[in-house]
Design a protein around this motif. Structure first.
Motif, PDB file in Angstrom:
ATOM      1  N   VAL A 293       0.835  -1.200   0.000  1.00 38.53           N
ATOM      2  CA  VAL A 293       0.000   0.000   0.000  1.00 38.53           C
ATOM      3  C   VAL A 293       0.872   1.253   0.000  1.00 38.53           C
ATOM      4  O   VAL A 293       0.628   2.207  -0.748  1.00 38.53           O
ATOM      5  CB  VAL A 293      -0.951  -0.001   1.218  1.00 38.53           C
ATOM      6  CG1 VAL A 293      -1.692   1.331   1.313  1.00 38.53           C
ATOM      7  CG2 VAL A 293      -1.946  -1.146   1.117  1.00 38.53           C
ATOM      8  N   ALA A 294       1.916   1.259   0.833  1.00 34.77           N
ATOM      9  CA  ALA A 294       2.802   2.427   0.920  1.00 34.77           C
ATOM     10  C   ALA A 294       3.506   2.693  -0.406  1.00 34.77           C
ATOM     11  O   ALA A 294       3.781   3.845  -0.751  1.00 34.77           O
ATOM     12  CB  ALA A 294       3.824   2.225   2.033  1.00 34.77           C
ATOM     13  N   SER A 295       3.777   1.644  -1.162  1.00 35.05           N
ATOM     14  CA  SER A 295       4.449   1.817  -2.451  1.00 35.05           C
ATOM     15  C   SER A 295       3.546   2.485  -3.485  1.00 35.05           C
ATOM     16  O   SER A 295       4.030   2.991  -4.492  1.00 35.05           O
ATOM     17  CB  SER A 295       4.920   0.464  -2.985  1.00 35.05           C
ATOM     18  OG  SER A 295       3.822  -0.337  -3.423  1.00 35.05           O
ATOM     19  N   LEU A 296       2.231   2.483  -3.234  1.00 37.62           N
ATOM     20  CA  LEU A 296       1.277   3.048  -4.181  1.00 37.62           C
ATOM     21  C   LEU A 296       0.839   4.462  -3.805  1.00 37.62           C
ATOM     22  O   LEU A 296       0.146   5.124  -4.582  1.00 37.62           O
ATOM     23  CB  LEU A 296       0.031   2.150  -4.265  1.00 37.62           C
ATOM     24  CG  LEU A 296       0.267   0.704  -4.723  1.00 37.62           C
ATOM     25  CD1 LEU A 296      -1.021  -0.106  -4.593  1.00 37.62           C
ATOM     26  CD2 LEU A 296       0.774   0.663  -6.151  1.00 37.62           C
ATOM     27  N   THR A 297       1.218   4.929  -2.626  1.00 37.42           N
ATOM     28  CA  THR A 297       0.788   6.248  -2.157  1.00 37.42           C
ATOM     29  C   THR A 297       1.838   7.303  -2.468  1.00 37.42           C
ATOM     30  O   THR A 297       3.007   6.986  -2.700  1.00 37.42           O
ATOM     31  CB  THR A 297       0.532   6.218  -0.645  1.00 37.42           C
ATOM     32  OG1 THR A 297       1.735   5.810   0.032  1.00 37.42           O
ATOM     33  CG2 THR A 297      -0.587   5.245  -0.305  1.00 37.42           C
TER      34      THR A 297
ATOM     35  N   ASP B 170       3.714   7.194   4.279  1.00 32.51           N
ATOM     36  CA  ASP B 170       4.530   5.979   4.356  1.00 32.51           C
ATOM     37  C   ASP B 170       4.065   4.976   5.402  1.00 32.51           C
ATOM     38  O   ASP B 170       4.664   3.906   5.541  1.00 32.51           O
ATOM     39  CB  ASP B 170       5.984   6.363   4.667  1.00 32.51           C
ATOM     40  CG  ASP B 170       6.538   7.360   3.664  1.00 32.51           C
ATOM     41  OD1 ASP B 170       6.268   7.186   2.456  1.00 32.51           O
ATOM     42  OD2 ASP B 170       7.224   8.308   4.089  1.00 32.51           O
ATOM     43  N   HIS B 171       3.025   5.318   6.161  1.00 36.21           N
ATOM     44  CA  HIS B 171       2.574   4.438   7.236  1.00 36.21           C
ATOM     45  C   HIS B 171       1.132   4.014   6.980  1.00 36.21           C
ATOM     46  O   HIS B 171       0.299   4.809   6.546  1.00 36.21           O
ATOM     47  CB  HIS B 171       2.686   5.130   8.596  1.00 36.21           C
ATOM     48  CG  HIS B 171       4.074   5.617   8.902  1.00 36.21           C
ATOM     49  ND1 HIS B 171       5.097   4.764   9.286  1.00 36.21           N
ATOM     50  CD2 HIS B 171       4.609   6.850   8.859  1.00 36.21           C
ATOM     51  CE1 HIS B 171       6.199   5.468   9.483  1.00 36.21           C
ATOM     52  NE2 HIS B 171       5.934   6.741   9.220  1.00 36.21           N
ATOM     53  N   VAL B 172       0.831   2.759   7.272  1.00 36.91           N
ATOM     54  CA  VAL B 172      -0.488   2.189   7.003  1.00 36.91           C
ATOM     55  C   VAL B 172      -1.098   1.690   8.307  1.00 36.91           C
ATOM     56  O   VAL B 172      -0.461   0.939   9.047  1.00 36.91           O
ATOM     57  CB  VAL B 172      -0.393   1.029   5.994  1.00 36.91           C
ATOM     58  CG1 VAL B 172      -1.774   0.422   5.737  1.00 36.91           C
ATOM     59  CG2 VAL B 172       0.231   1.506   4.685  1.00 36.91           C
ATOM     60  N   PHE B 173      -2.321   2.135   8.586  1.00 35.18           N
ATOM     61  CA  PHE B 173      -3.066   1.683   9.759  1.00 35.18           C
ATOM     62  C   PHE B 173      -4.318   0.980   9.257  1.00 35.18           C
ATOM     63  O   PHE B 173      -5.195   1.609   8.662  1.00 35.18           O
ATOM     64  CB  PHE B 173      -3.434   2.883  10.641  1.00 35.18           C
ATOM     65  CG  PHE B 173      -4.019   2.517  11.978  1.00 35.18           C
ATOM     66  CD1 PHE B 173      -3.229   2.478  13.115  1.00 35.18           C
ATOM     67  CD2 PHE B 173      -5.375   2.220  12.097  1.00 35.18           C
ATOM     68  CE1 PHE B 173      -3.773   2.151  14.355  1.00 35.18           C
ATOM     69  CE2 PHE B 173      -5.927   1.883  13.328  1.00 35.18           C
ATOM     70  CZ  PHE B 173      -5.115   1.852  14.452  1.00 35.18           C
ATOM     71  N   PHE B 174      -4.420  -0.319   9.456  1.00 34.23           N
ATOM     72  CA  PHE B 174      -5.541  -1.084   8.911  1.00 34.23           C
ATOM     73  C   PHE B 174      -6.775  -0.976   9.809  1.00 34.23           C
ATOM     74  O   PHE B 174      -6.679  -1.000  11.034  1.00 34.23           O
ATOM     75  CB  PHE B 174      -5.156  -2.560   8.757  1.00 34.23           C
ATOM     76  CG  PHE B 174      -4.117  -2.809   7.704  1.00 34.23           C
ATOM     77  CD1 PHE B 174      -4.380  -2.543   6.368  1.00 34.23           C
ATOM     78  CD2 PHE B 174      -2.866  -3.299   8.050  1.00 34.23           C
ATOM     79  CE1 PHE B 174      -3.428  -2.761   5.398  1.00 34.23           C
ATOM     80  CE2 PHE B 174      -1.903  -3.527   7.083  1.00 34.23           C
ATOM     81  CZ  PHE B 174      -2.187  -3.262   5.754  1.00 34.23           C
ATOM     82  N   THR B 175      -7.940  -0.857   9.184  1.00 36.56           N
ATOM     83  CA  THR B 175      -9.214  -0.871   9.888  1.00 36.56           C
ATOM     84  C   THR B 175     -10.136  -1.875   9.201  1.00 36.56           C
ATOM     85  O   THR B 175      -9.790  -2.448   8.166  1.00 36.56           O
ATOM     86  CB  THR B 175      -9.875   0.517   9.902  1.00 36.56           C
ATOM     87  OG1 THR B 175     -10.147   0.921   8.548  1.00 36.56           O
ATOM     88  CG2 THR B 175      -8.963   1.551  10.558  1.00 36.56           C
ATOM     89  N   ASN B 176     -11.319  -2.072   9.772  1.00 35.95           N
ATOM     90  CA  ASN B 176     -12.233  -3.090   9.252  1.00 35.95           C
ATOM     91  C   ASN B 176     -13.264  -2.549   8.270  1.00 35.95           C
ATOM     92  O   ASN B 176     -13.976  -3.324   7.643  1.00 35.95           O
ATOM     93  CB  ASN B 176     -12.972  -3.761  10.416  1.00 35.95           C
ATOM     94  CG  ASN B 176     -12.036  -4.540  11.312  1.00 35.95           C
ATOM     95  OD1 ASN B 176     -11.219  -5.314  10.837  1.00 35.95           O
ATOM     96  ND2 ASN B 176     -12.134  -4.326  12.611  1.00 35.95           N
ATOM     97  N   SER B 177     -13.370  -1.214   8.167  1.00 36.88           N
ATOM     98  CA  SER B 177     -14.394  -0.645   7.288  1.00 36.88           C
ATOM     99  C   SER B 177     -14.100   0.824   7.056  1.00 36.88           C
ATOM    100  O   SER B 177     -13.259   1.427   7.743  1.00 36.88           O
ATOM    101  CB  SER B 177     -15.783  -0.794   7.916  1.00 36.88           C
ATOM    102  OG  SER B 177     -15.886   0.019   9.089  1.00 36.88           O
ATOM    103  N   GLY B 178     -14.819   1.405   6.118  1.00 35.54           N
ATOM    104  CA  GLY B 178     -14.678   2.832   5.880  1.00 35.54           C
ATOM    105  C   GLY B 178     -15.165   3.658   7.055  1.00 35.54           C
ATOM    106  O   GLY B 178     -14.592   4.700   7.386  1.00 35.54           O
ATOM    107  N   SER B 179     -16.251   3.209   7.710  1.00 40.80           N
ATOM    108  CA  SER B 179     -16.754   3.919   8.886  1.00 40.80           C
ATOM    109  C   SER B 179     -15.700   3.954   9.983  1.00 40.80           C
ATOM    110  O   SER B 179     -15.461   4.986  10.623  1.00 40.80           O
ATOM    111  CB  SER B 179     -18.025   3.241   9.415  1.00 40.80           C
ATOM    112  OG  SER B 179     -19.079   3.338   8.490  1.00 40.80           O
ATOM    113  N   GLU B 180     -15.059   2.813  10.224  1.00 40.99           N
ATOM    114  CA  GLU B 180     -14.014   2.757  11.242  1.00 40.99           C
ATOM    115  C   GLU B 180     -12.809   3.593  10.835  1.00 40.99           C
ATOM    116  O   GLU B 180     -12.165   4.229  11.684  1.00 40.99           O
ATOM    117  CB  GLU B 180     -13.596   1.307  11.472  1.00 40.99           C
ATOM    118  CG  GLU B 180     -12.630   1.124  12.620  1.00 40.99           C
ATOM    119  CD  GLU B 180     -12.247  -0.326  12.851  1.00 40.99           C
ATOM    120  OE1 GLU B 180     -11.135  -0.572  13.362  1.00 40.99           O
ATOM    121  OE2 GLU B 180     -13.057  -1.216  12.512  1.00 40.99           O
ATOM    122  N   ALA B 181     -12.500   3.632   9.544  1.00 41.86           N
ATOM    123  CA  ALA B 181     -11.376   4.433   9.064  1.00 41.86           C
ATOM    124  C   ALA B 181     -11.622   5.917   9.306  1.00 41.86           C
ATOM    125  O   ALA B 181     -10.715   6.658   9.720  1.00 41.86           O
ATOM    126  CB  ALA B 181     -11.137   4.169   7.576  1.00 41.86           C
TER     127      ALA B 181
END
Length: 231
Positions: free
Chosen positions: A113-117, A122-133
């Protein structure tokens, strides 16, 4: 949302359900979101399966899924290669907690993901849904300004008719009045017009340098989501 496709193949008929199963499915226990529940039970629209770009209803009819499974199935439904990958992972490890323990594939995905941004993201924080994001981003923005010694920066900026999920933060930031009318003031949010190229500079011009603004963050969805698809 869905478009009916004619000229069905025989294989779709395998997804039909007997009347007793449908009756059981329409009990009163399931409270459907964003739905007129009484109207639905009077005129039910039941999905029994999916394949490729289509849902298949309980009558065997194909319905074009223009929302890509509510934005979760962009590659299509029931893809064989995805089924195999999911089955292989379930056969090895079904869940890996993210608290104080990790899994190699999570780090690999974050790197991808970081390679595409753009540079700097440079940092990725995973969540379970768009609402949670959306809610997590609000918490991060709030924590950032408190660490910077600016706890008074509490106001956020959203856009009229914008949608950012159904949690407290996302509902507050969203610019759809019907989604907020039952709850009163949830969070301190200013909603700009959809065409905010002029509104944003005016808002900025009326404020002092950025460090003194009361705004905490500005959230928006890509404008391409609001453009109609070609025929």
């Amino acid at each position: 949302m869905f478009g009916l496709k004619s000229g069905l193949k025989d294989r779709t008929t395998s997804h039909t359900h007997p009347a007793d199963e449908q009756s059981t499915a329409l009990n009163q226990h399931f409270w459907m979101p964003f739905s007129a529940n009484r109207d639905f039970r009077a005129n039910p629209r039941m999905i029994a399966g999916a394949e490729g770009r289509y849902y298949i209803d309980d009558q065997g009819r194909k319905l074009f899924d223009s929302l890509s499974g509510l934005w979760t199935c962009g590659a299509g439904h029931n893809r064989e290669e995805i089924q195999k990958a999911v089955a292989a992972q379930l056969g090895t490890l079904d869940f890996a907690p993210g608290f104080q323990i990790g899994h190699p594939l999570a780090f690999k995905l974050a790197e991808k993901v970081a390679s595409l941004t753009p540079a700097g993201l440079d940092h990725v924080f995973f969540t379970n849904s768009g609402s949670e994001a959306a809610d997590t981003s609000v918490k991060m923005a709030k924590a950032y300004w408190r660490l910077k010694g600016k706890p008074e920066k509490t106001r956020m900026i959203g856009r009229a008719k914008g949608y950012h999920g159904v949690n407290i933060g996302g509902t507050s930031l969203g610019g759809i009045g019907g989604n907020r009318k039952h709850y009163g003031q949830l969070m301190d949010v200013t909603h700009l017009p959809i065409r905010c190229k002029r509104a944003m500079p005016i808002l900025v011009a009326k404020r002092k340098p950025a460090q003194s603004w009361p705004m905490r963050c500005w959230i928006k969805l890509p404008c391409t989501m609001r453009r109609p698809l070609p025929p």
